[in-house]
Design a protein around this motif. Structure first.
Motif, PDB file in Angstrom:
ATOM      1  N   GLY A  31       0.803  -1.220   0.000  1.00  0.00           N
ATOM      2  CA  GLY A  31       0.000   0.000   0.000  1.00  0.00           C
ATOM      3  C   GLY A  31       0.837   1.272   0.000  1.00  0.00           C
ATOM      4  O   GLY A  31       0.301   2.378  -0.036  1.00  0.00           O
ATOM      5  N   ASP A  32       2.145   1.111   0.087  1.00  0.00           N
ATOM      6  CA  ASP A  32       3.031   2.281   0.119  1.00  0.00           C
ATOM      7  C   ASP A  32       3.315   2.746  -1.304  1.00  0.00           C
ATOM      8  O   ASP A  32       2.734   2.242  -2.260  1.00  0.00           O
ATOM      9  N   LEU A  33       4.216   3.706  -1.435  1.00  0.00           N
ATOM     10  CA  LEU A  33       4.613   4.112  -2.777  1.00  0.00           C
ATOM     11  C   LEU A  33       5.113   2.882  -3.534  1.00  0.00           C
ATOM     12  O   LEU A  33       5.791   2.033  -2.963  1.00  0.00           O
ATOM     13  N   PRO A  34       4.787   2.756  -4.813  1.00  0.00           N
ATOM     14  CA  PRO A  34       5.235   1.583  -5.577  1.00  0.00           C
ATOM     15  C   PRO A  34       6.767   1.502  -5.583  1.00  0.00           C
ATOM     16  O   PRO A  34       7.448   2.528  -5.579  1.00  0.00           O
ATOM     17  N   PRO A  35       7.309   0.283  -5.615  1.00  0.00           N
ATOM     18  CA  PRO A  35       8.777   0.134  -5.587  1.00  0.00           C
ATOM     19  C   PRO A  35       9.468   0.878  -6.725  1.00  0.00           C
ATOM     20  O   PRO A  35      10.577   1.393  -6.540  1.00  0.00           O
ATOM     21  N   GLU A  36       8.811   0.968  -7.866  1.00  0.00           N
ATOM     22  CA  GLU A  36       9.417   1.677  -9.000  1.00  0.00           C
ATOM     23  C   GLU A  36       9.603   3.162  -8.662  1.00  0.00           C
ATOM     24  O   GLU A  36      10.607   3.775  -9.041  1.00  0.00           O
ATOM     25  N   VAL A  37       8.621   3.719  -7.957  1.00  0.00           N
ATOM     26  CA  VAL A  37       8.719   5.124  -7.544  1.00  0.00           C
ATOM     27  C   VAL A  37       9.808   5.277  -6.486  1.00  0.00           C
ATOM     28  O   VAL A  37      10.626   6.207  -6.538  1.00  0.00           O
ATOM     29  N   ALA A  38       9.830   4.339  -5.548  1.00  0.00           N
ATOM     30  CA  ALA A  38      10.868   4.384  -4.508  1.00  0.00           C
ATOM     31  C   ALA A  38      12.261   4.318  -5.138  1.00  0.00           C
ATOM     32  O   ALA A  38      13.160   5.081  -4.783  1.00  0.00           O
ATOM     33  N   ARG A  39      12.415   3.428  -6.104  1.00  0.00           N
ATOM     34  CA  ARG A  39      13.715   3.285  -6.785  1.00  0.00           C
ATOM     35  C   ARG A  39      14.097   4.574  -7.497  1.00  0.00           C
ATOM     36  O   ARG A  39      15.234   5.047  -7.405  1.00  0.00           O
ATOM     37  N   ARG A  40      13.144   5.151  -8.195  1.00  0.00           N
ATOM     38  CA  ARG A  40      13.427   6.383  -8.949  1.00  0.00           C
ATOM     39  C   ARG A  40      13.855   7.499  -8.005  1.00  0.00           C
ATOM     40  O   ARG A  40      14.822   8.220  -8.262  1.00  0.00           O
ATOM     41  N   PRO A  85      -3.622   5.015   2.442  1.00  0.00           N
ATOM     42  CA  PRO A  85      -2.291   4.492   2.100  1.00  0.00           C
ATOM     43  C   PRO A  85      -1.645   5.384   1.046  1.00  0.00           C
ATOM     44  O   PRO A  85      -2.339   5.952   0.200  1.00  0.00           O
ATOM     45  N   ALA A  86      -0.319   5.478   1.087  1.00  0.00           N
ATOM     46  CA  ALA A  86       0.403   6.380   0.187  1.00  0.00           C
ATOM     47  C   ALA A  86       0.108   6.084  -1.276  1.00  0.00           C
ATOM     48  O   ALA A  86      -0.012   6.996  -2.099  1.00  0.00           O
ATOM     49  N   ARG A  87      -0.037   4.790  -1.582  1.00  0.00           N
ATOM     50  CA  ARG A  87      -0.248   4.446  -2.987  1.00  0.00           C
ATOM     51  C   ARG A  87      -1.589   4.976  -3.497  1.00  0.00           C
ATOM     52  O   ARG A  87      -1.698   5.422  -4.638  1.00  0.00           O
ATOM     53  N   GLU A  88      -2.580   4.929  -2.626  1.00  0.00           N
ATOM     54  CA  GLU A  88      -3.901   5.445  -2.971  1.00  0.00           C
ATOM     55  C   GLU A  88      -3.848   6.969  -3.177  1.00  0.00           C
ATOM     56  O   GLU A  88      -4.427   7.499  -4.126  1.00  0.00           O
ATOM     57  N   THR A  89      -3.132   7.637  -2.287  1.00  0.00           N
ATOM     58  CA  THR A  89      -3.005   9.088  -2.404  1.00  0.00           C
ATOM     59  C   THR A  89      -2.216   9.450  -3.656  1.00  0.00           C
ATOM     60  O   THR A  89      -2.518  10.447  -4.325  1.00  0.00           O
ATOM     61  N   LEU A  90      -1.224   8.623  -3.978  1.00  0.00           N
ATOM     62  CA  LEU A  90      -0.449   8.853  -5.209  1.00  0.00           C
ATOM     63  C   LEU A  90      -1.368   8.800  -6.427  1.00  0.00           C
ATOM     64  O   LEU A  90      -1.304   9.667  -7.315  1.00  0.00           O
ATOM     65  N   GLU A  91      -2.225   7.800  -6.460  1.00  0.00           N
ATOM     66  CA  GLU A  91      -3.121   7.655  -7.616  1.00  0.00           C
ATOM     67  C   GLU A  91      -4.117   8.816  -7.692  1.00  0.00           C
ATOM     68  O   GLU A  91      -4.364   9.367  -8.757  1.00  0.00           O
ATOM     69  N   LEU A  92      -4.635   9.179  -6.550  1.00  0.00           N
ATOM     70  CA  LEU A  92      -5.541  10.324  -6.484  1.00  0.00           C
ATOM     71  C   LEU A  92      -4.819  11.599  -6.927  1.00  0.00           C
ATOM     72  O   LEU A  92      -5.353  12.406  -7.705  1.00  0.00           O
ATOM     73  N   GLY A  93      -3.602  11.765  -6.457  1.00  0.00           N
ATOM     74  CA  GLY A  93      -2.819  12.947  -6.804  1.00  0.00           C
ATOM     75  C   GLY A  93      -2.544  13.041  -8.296  1.00  0.00           C
ATOM     76  O   GLY A  93      -2.576  14.126  -8.879  1.00  0.00           O
TER      77      GLY A  93
END
Lengths: 220, 220
Positions: free
Chosen positions: A91-100, B47-55
């Motif tokens: 549920g966190d930032l996707p690993p690809e985003v974390a890597r970037r 969750p951060a991933r949800e907020t990322l998608e919304l953003g």
């Protein structure tokens, strides 16, 4: 050149609320003396600024010991600290985003809770997987159902990156978890909540060694 | 060259939990049609991933309209999105860290809750202050005591950066808040929870204009 993944044998995840009122830095340093090889800073309920300050102290103490510090979830905290890496959940930032954001040299770990998560792990992006929960656990309120050893072993074979197993791991089951394919075990309360964190870590480290192929295990 | 601070007149802070089950994107777009000039993405419990998608969706819709999107607290989310800026509170990553991670061109806002916070605002680092709570509010569970108009006006005079006032602001008090020195008003529920978000925003925008020096105010 691939990133060098550190020794994942005994991977401590921090939790101040489970540390029985002790200073987290003391808990971590005792655990490292006992044999912890990686520390993940996970303080879900603390304000970011507090975790930043804690992380600075930990990094200052751990770096001379060669023990990497990995930050849970928050890539910004990891960047601000200059930590060795970041660990993200599904549920966190996707690993690809974390890597970037972290760049090519940082460690990026990803939580895998079951076969359904396998497609989210790209080995060119993710350095290691945290697989679990292995067994029922109280350290993580929102944990998914426990995998058990057989499902874990099956899942592990489908992963081409190093794997730390997490969830309900104790000295009593750590050798079996390693024998089932884990490269290391990750614990929270087994160390943070122990009477003696150093002893708890060294007992766990011994169990991990006993689970390695070729080791002579004193008991089956 | 100093960063160009956008028009802060009507600064919407998002909160899905206060949006009465409506799609947040719809709420935001209606609010922008009504006159919202800045949007801050603050979804504390998502969750951060949800907020990322919304953003991502918000940014795609807001950028063509020239309305900046600022991310609350999480610098990593702001970086991942390529958002226009980040807003940090006193417990979040320090503004200096946010600035370093975001680079010189991003907006960095800082929450100021009282005179004790003034030393934390370095105008070479921070572009604008979010000052409040002005009045008692239910939109933020952990809000500090309300400043009231007089204390706000005093605090505002000690700040050399543009100021958005936040906390309990409605069309009924917005003109007075602007007259007390605010460059804009920031709201959550006054728009997110309104029956008609567009009408709520335009009513608020009108009140802001009425509070500006030289405007003819229909009622005292």
């Amino acid at each position: 050149m691939p990133r060098r993944v550190p020794d994942l044998s005994v991977y401590l995840v921090t939790d101040r609320t489970l540390s029985r009122g002790r200073e987290l830095v003391d808990v971590v340093l005792a655990a490292v003396r006992g044999g912890v090889t990686v520390v993940q800073l996970r303080e879900k309920d603390a304000p970011a600024r507090e975790t930043l300050e804690l992380g600075r102290v930990l990094l200052q103490r751990l770096r001379p010991l060669g023990v990497p510090l990995i930050v849970n979830d928050r890539v910004d905290l990891a960047l601000a600290l200059g930590a060795d890496g970041v660990h993200v959940g599904q549920g966190d930032l996707p690993p690809e985003v974390a890597r970037r954001l972290m760049g090519p040299d940082a460690l990026v770990g990803l939580s895998i809770t079951g076969p359904g998560d396998l497609p989210t792990l790209d080995p060119s992006v993710v350095d290691y997987a945290g697989v679990g929960p292995l067994f029922p656990t109280t350290s993580k309120a929102d944990a998914t159902p426990a995998l058990g050893l057989e499902d874990f072993a099956r899942l592990r074979r489908q992963l081409s990156v190093p794997v730390v197993a997490i969830g309900g791991i104790t000295p009593a089951n750590a050798a079996a978890v390693i024998a089932a394919g884990a490269d290391g075990v990750s614990v929270v309360s087994a160390i943070c909540s122990a009477d003696d964190c150093e002893v708890a870590a060294s007992t766990l480290a011994r169990a991990v060694r006993q689970g390695r192929p070729g080791s002579r295990r004193p008991t089956p």
